[in-house]
Design a protein around this motif. Sequence first.
Motif, PDB file in Angstrom:
ATOM      1  N   VAL A 222       0.774  -1.237  -0.026  1.00 13.65           N
ATOM      2  CA  VAL A 222      -0.140   0.016  -0.357  1.00 13.65           C
ATOM      3  C   VAL A 222       0.848   1.114  -0.231  1.00 13.65           C
ATOM      4  CG1 VAL A 222      -1.470   1.408   1.388  1.00 13.65           C
ATOM      5  CG2 VAL A 222      -2.160  -1.615   1.508  1.00 13.65           C
ATOM      6  N   ALA A 223       2.000   1.369   0.889  1.00 18.65           N
ATOM      7  CA  ALA A 223       3.020   2.910   1.301  1.00 18.65           C
ATOM      8  C   ALA A 223       3.341   2.667  -0.876  1.00 18.65           C
ATOM      9  CB  ALA A 223       3.677   2.118   1.667  1.00 18.65           C
ATOM     10  N   SER A 224       3.989   1.682  -1.114  1.00 18.39           N
ATOM     11  CA  SER A 224       4.618   2.636  -2.587  1.00 18.39           C
ATOM     12  C   SER A 224       3.625   2.347  -2.838  1.00 18.39           C
ATOM     13  CB  SER A 224       5.239   1.003  -3.096  1.00 18.39           C
ATOM     14  OG  SER A 224       4.418  -0.420  -3.396  1.00 18.39           O
ATOM     15  N   ASN A 225       2.301   2.301  -3.196  1.00 17.11           N
ATOM     16  CA  ASN A 225       1.262   2.572  -4.729  1.00 17.11           C
ATOM     17  C   ASN A 225       0.602   4.323  -4.263  1.00 17.11           C
ATOM     18  OD1 ASN A 225       0.061   0.298  -6.028  1.00 17.11           O
ATOM     19  ND2 ASN A 225       0.733  -0.308  -4.832  1.00 17.11           N
ATOM     20  N   THR A 226       0.936   4.307  -2.783  1.00 14.31           N
ATOM     21  CA  THR A 226       0.338   6.144  -1.990  1.00 14.31           C
ATOM     22  C   THR A 226       1.462   6.464  -2.747  1.00 14.31           C
ATOM     23  OG1 THR A 226      -1.001   4.742  -0.038  1.00 14.31           O
ATOM     24  CG2 THR A 226      -0.207   6.762  -0.170  1.00 14.31           C
ATOM     25  N   ILE A 227       3.207   6.417  -2.551  1.00 11.96           N
ATOM     26  CA  ILE A 227       4.146   6.988  -2.640  1.00 11.96           C
ATOM     27  C   ILE A 227       3.819   6.994  -4.370  1.00 11.96           C
ATOM     28  CG2 ILE A 227       6.418   7.087  -3.392  1.00 11.96           C
ATOM     29  CD1 ILE A 227       6.793   6.276  -0.784  1.00 11.96           C
ATOM     30  N   CYS A 228       3.287   6.184  -4.676  1.00 14.77           N
ATOM     31  CA  CYS A 228       3.037   6.691  -6.785  1.00 14.77           C
ATOM     32  C   CYS A 228       1.911   7.549  -7.095  1.00 14.77           C
ATOM     33  CB  CYS A 228       3.061   5.476  -7.337  1.00 14.77           C
ATOM     34  SG  CYS A 228       4.039   4.278  -7.191  1.00 14.77           S
ATOM     35  N   GLU A 229       1.408   7.648  -6.733  1.00 13.14           N
ATOM     36  CA  GLU A 229       0.353   8.485  -6.993  1.00 13.14           C
ATOM     37  C   GLU A 229       0.271  10.201  -6.001  1.00 13.14           C
ATOM     38  OE1 GLU A 229      -3.566  10.099  -8.098  1.00 13.14           O
ATOM     39  OE2 GLU A 229      -2.246   8.102  -8.264  1.00 13.14           O
TER      40      GLU A 229
ATOM     41  N   ARG B 262       3.545  11.255  -6.276  1.00 10.67           N
ATOM     42  CA  ARG B 262       4.500  11.868  -7.077  1.00 10.67           C
ATOM     43  C   ARG B 262       3.825  12.161  -8.178  1.00 10.67           C
ATOM     44  NH1 ARG B 262       6.981  14.564  -6.601  1.00 10.67           N
ATOM     45  NH2 ARG B 262       8.393  14.577  -7.719  1.00 10.67           N
ATOM     46  N   ARG B 263       2.353  11.873  -8.478  1.00 11.95           N
ATOM     47  CA  ARG B 263       2.337  11.799  -9.555  1.00 11.95           C
ATOM     48  C   ARG B 263       0.944  13.320  -9.260  1.00 11.95           C
ATOM     49  NH1 ARG B 263       0.367   6.904 -10.472  1.00 11.95           N
ATOM     50  NH2 ARG B 263       1.488   5.770 -12.387  1.00 11.95           N
ATOM     51  N   ARG B 264       0.653  13.176  -8.059  1.00 12.20           N
ATOM     52  CA  ARG B 264       0.447  14.651  -7.971  1.00 12.20           C
ATOM     53  C   ARG B 264       1.197  15.946  -7.361  1.00 12.20           C
ATOM     54  NH1 ARG B 264      -5.298  12.603  -4.386  1.00 12.20           N
ATOM     55  NH2 ARG B 264      -5.826  10.330  -5.401  1.00 12.20           N
TER      56      ARG B 264
ATOM     57  N   GLU C  47       9.073   1.128  -8.240  1.00  8.07           N
ATOM     58  CA  GLU C  47       8.848   0.215 -10.034  1.00  8.07           C
ATOM     59  C   GLU C  47       7.727  -0.880 -10.190  1.00  8.07           C
ATOM     60  OE1 GLU C  47      10.770  -0.062 -13.908  1.00  8.07           O
ATOM     61  OE2 GLU C  47      11.118   0.938 -12.479  1.00  8.07           O
ATOM     62  N   ALA C  48       7.496  -1.644  -9.519  1.00 12.25           N
ATOM     63  CA  ALA C  48       6.720  -3.234  -9.723  1.00 12.25           C
ATOM     64  C   ALA C  48       5.134  -2.483  -9.130  1.00 12.25           C
ATOM     65  CB  ALA C  48       7.268  -4.332  -8.390  1.00 12.25           C
ATOM     66  N   ALA C  49       4.871  -1.545  -8.480  1.00 12.13           N
ATOM     67  CA  ALA C  49       4.035  -0.939  -8.034  1.00 12.13           C
ATOM     68  C   ALA C  49       2.872  -1.054  -8.507  1.00 12.13           C
ATOM     69  CB  ALA C  49       3.191   0.410  -7.327  1.00 12.13           C
ATOM     70  N   THR C  50       1.377  -1.669  -7.789  1.00  3.83           N
ATOM     71  CA  THR C  50       0.379  -2.202  -9.229  1.00  3.83           C
ATOM     72  C   THR C  50      -0.834  -0.747 -10.204  1.00  3.83           C
ATOM     73  OG1 THR C  50      -0.058  -4.107  -7.780  1.00  3.83           O
ATOM     74  CG2 THR C  50      -2.621  -3.082  -9.276  1.00  3.83           C
ATOM     75  N   LEU C  51      -0.105   0.387  -9.129  1.00  4.89           N
ATOM     76  CA  LEU C  51      -1.051   1.697  -9.829  1.00  4.89           C
ATOM     77  C   LEU C  51      -0.466   2.015 -10.876  1.00  4.89           C
ATOM     78  CD1 LEU C  51      -2.339   3.522  -7.211  1.00  4.89           C
ATOM     79  CD2 LEU C  51      -3.442   1.717  -8.217  1.00  4.89           C
ATOM     80  N   ASN C  52       1.207   1.794 -11.570  1.00  3.61           N
ATOM     81  CA  ASN C  52       1.987   1.955 -12.743  1.00  3.61           C
ATOM     82  C   ASN C  52       1.316   1.514 -13.954  1.00  3.61           C
ATOM     83  OD1 ASN C  52       3.312   3.560 -11.218  1.00  3.61           O
ATOM     84  ND2 ASN C  52       5.028   1.877 -10.672  1.00  3.61           N
ATOM     85  N   GLU C  53       0.569   0.128 -13.905  1.00  5.43           N
ATOM     86  CA  GLU C  53      -0.082  -0.165 -15.011  1.00  5.43           C
ATOM     87  C   GLU C  53       1.236   0.111 -15.929  1.00  5.43           C
ATOM     88  OE1 GLU C  53      -3.400   1.498 -16.426  1.00  5.43           O
ATOM     89  OE2 GLU C  53      -4.568   0.770 -14.442  1.00  5.43           O
ATOM     90  N   GLY C  54       3.056  -0.700 -16.098  1.00  2.98           N
ATOM     91  CA  GLY C  54       3.623  -0.958 -16.378  1.00  2.98           C
ATOM     92  C   GLY C  54       4.356   0.519 -16.574  1.00  2.98           C
ATOM     93  N   GLU C  55       4.308   1.694 -16.085  1.00  2.00           N
ATOM     94  CA  GLU C  55       4.871   2.960 -16.315  1.00  2.00           C
ATOM     95  C   GLU C  55       4.967   4.000 -15.282  1.00  2.00           C
ATOM     96  OE1 GLU C  55       5.245   6.437 -19.990  1.00  2.00           O
ATOM     97  OE2 GLU C  55       4.716   4.907 -20.119  1.00  2.00           O
ATOM     98  N   PRO C  56       6.145   3.721 -14.300  1.00  2.66           N
ATOM     99  CA  PRO C  56       6.097   4.560 -13.565  1.00  2.66           C
ATOM    100  C   PRO C  56       6.404   5.925 -13.501  1.00  2.66           C
ATOM    101  CG  PRO C  56       8.085   2.841 -13.730  1.00  2.66           C
ATOM    102  CD  PRO C  56       7.391   2.791 -14.182  1.00  2.66           C
ATOM    103  N   PRO C  57       5.770   7.104 -12.465  1.00  2.48           N
ATOM    104  CA  PRO C  57       5.668   8.144 -12.701  1.00  2.48           C
ATOM    105  C   PRO C  57       7.494   8.927 -13.179  1.00  2.48           C
ATOM    106  CG  PRO C  57       4.370   8.123 -10.821  1.00  2.48           C
ATOM    107  CD  PRO C  57       4.972   6.633 -11.607  1.00  2.48           C
ATOM    108  N   ALA C  58       7.522   9.487 -14.479  1.00  2.00           N
ATOM    109  CA  ALA C  58       8.559  10.297 -14.662  1.00  2.00           C
ATOM    110  C   ALA C  58       9.429  10.691 -13.342  1.00  2.00           C
ATOM    111  CB  ALA C  58       8.343  11.523 -15.776  1.00  2.00           C
ATOM    112  N   THR C  59       8.836  11.584 -12.521  1.00  2.00           N
ATOM    113  CA  THR C  59       9.501  11.806 -11.250  1.00  2.00           C
ATOM    114  C   THR C  59       9.940  10.362 -10.027  1.00  2.00           C
ATOM    115  OG1 THR C  59       7.268  11.997 -10.268  1.00  2.00           O
ATOM    116  CG2 THR C  59       8.110  14.405 -11.903  1.00  2.00           C
TER     117      THR C  59
END
Length: 358
Positions: A16-23, A25-27, A47-59
Motif C-alpha cells: 500500500v505504501a509504494s502505491n500511495t507514493i506513486c500517486e 508523486r503523480r500529484r 517500479e513494481a507498484a500495481t498502479l503504475n500499469e507498467g509505467e512509473p511516474p517520471a518524477t
Amino acid sequence: MGNARVAVVDGANGYVASNTICEMRRRGIRVKALARGARTRVFEALEAATLNEGEPPATMSDVETFDCELTEERLGIDDFTAAAIFSEPCDYWHFAAAVDLSPNRPALLEEVNIRGTERALRLFVEHSRPGSRFFLISTAYVGGVMDAPTAETWLPITDDTRFRTVYEATKRGGELVFRDFVREHGVDGSVFRLGQVVGSAKTGHTTSDFGIYNFMTNMRRVAHRFPGGDAAVQVAEGATLNLVPIDTCVEWLLALAEVDEPPRIVNLTDRVGVPAPDTVRLIGAGLGMTLRPVTPENWDDAQLTALDRAVATRMAYTGKYLLDRIEFDRGNLEATLRVPDEVCDLGLVERLVAWYLK
C-alpha cells in the motif's frame, strides 16, 4: 495536502505504501521514503507498484530515501539525518508493520507493531516541525472477534477481548500507543484502518501476497497435489470478506489527507463485504477444483478426506476470517468523503482471482 507539504513515509517498500507514493508523486507531492535497505528496496517496490500499469511516474527518481529500522531506538536514525527528514512541516505516514497471521512470532509482532510505532512517534515528537501530522496506518480488523460492527473509536484491550491472530492484537496495541501520544504530547493526526487491500479495480493486477492472496497461494499448492479435487472448506453462513481495491484505498487515503482536520479514526472499508462462500467457490473454480463451503455446524472431523485435511492445514490461520460476518462502522469515512456504497463485488473478485491464478 498541498504541494507545500512533504510526505514522510516509513515502510515505503510495502504494497500500500509504494502505491500511495506513486500517486503522491503523480500529484506533485514531495516524498521522503523510509525503509530498511531503502536505497534499493524502495525503488524496486515503486517500479513494481500495481498502479503504475507498467509505467512509473517520471518524477519517481525525485523520491528521497532514508534507511530506518523499527526495532532500533529512533528507528536507527541519527540527529543529522532526522534534521534532513523533518526540515519542514510534513505528513508522516506510518505504514511500517510486521504482518504475520500465524502465532509463531508474537515477540516480533509486538516489537514492530507496538514498540516500533512508539519509536516512530517518539522520533516524530522530537524532530517534526509545527504543523506536522502523524497518520497511523492500521487494520480494520483491530476489533477482533466482536458481535457488533467495529466502531471508529479507541478500542481498549480488556479481559473479555478476543482476537483471531496476534497481528490483530498488536495492531490494536499500536493504536493505543498513538492514543497516548495524542493525549500526552498533543500529536496531531489520525488512524486510518484498512480493510483487506486487493488488486486494481481496473486491471485486477497486484503484487500483494497477503489476505485472500495468501489463501489462493496455499490452495494452489493443494491443487497441484490433488488436481481436479473436491474439498470441503469451513465457512460460516453469512460470512463476508471486506475487500478494497488498491486504487480505491490510495484515493481514500490521499483524500483524507487533503482534509485539514480528518476524523481521528477512520475505517477504510466497503459498506458490505463480499460473501465468503461465493469467494471460496470462485477460487476453487480458478484452480480447476471444487471448494465446497461447509458451515461449522455441519463440520465433522471424522468424515474428512485426505484432501479436506490438506486444505484445512493450509488455511489454519487465514481460515479464521471465513468464520464470521465481520462488519465495520464507516460513518467517519462517509461523513468526510463521497464514497460509493460498494467498491468490490463478486464480478471484481472473479477478475482478481483469474489474474492472480493465471
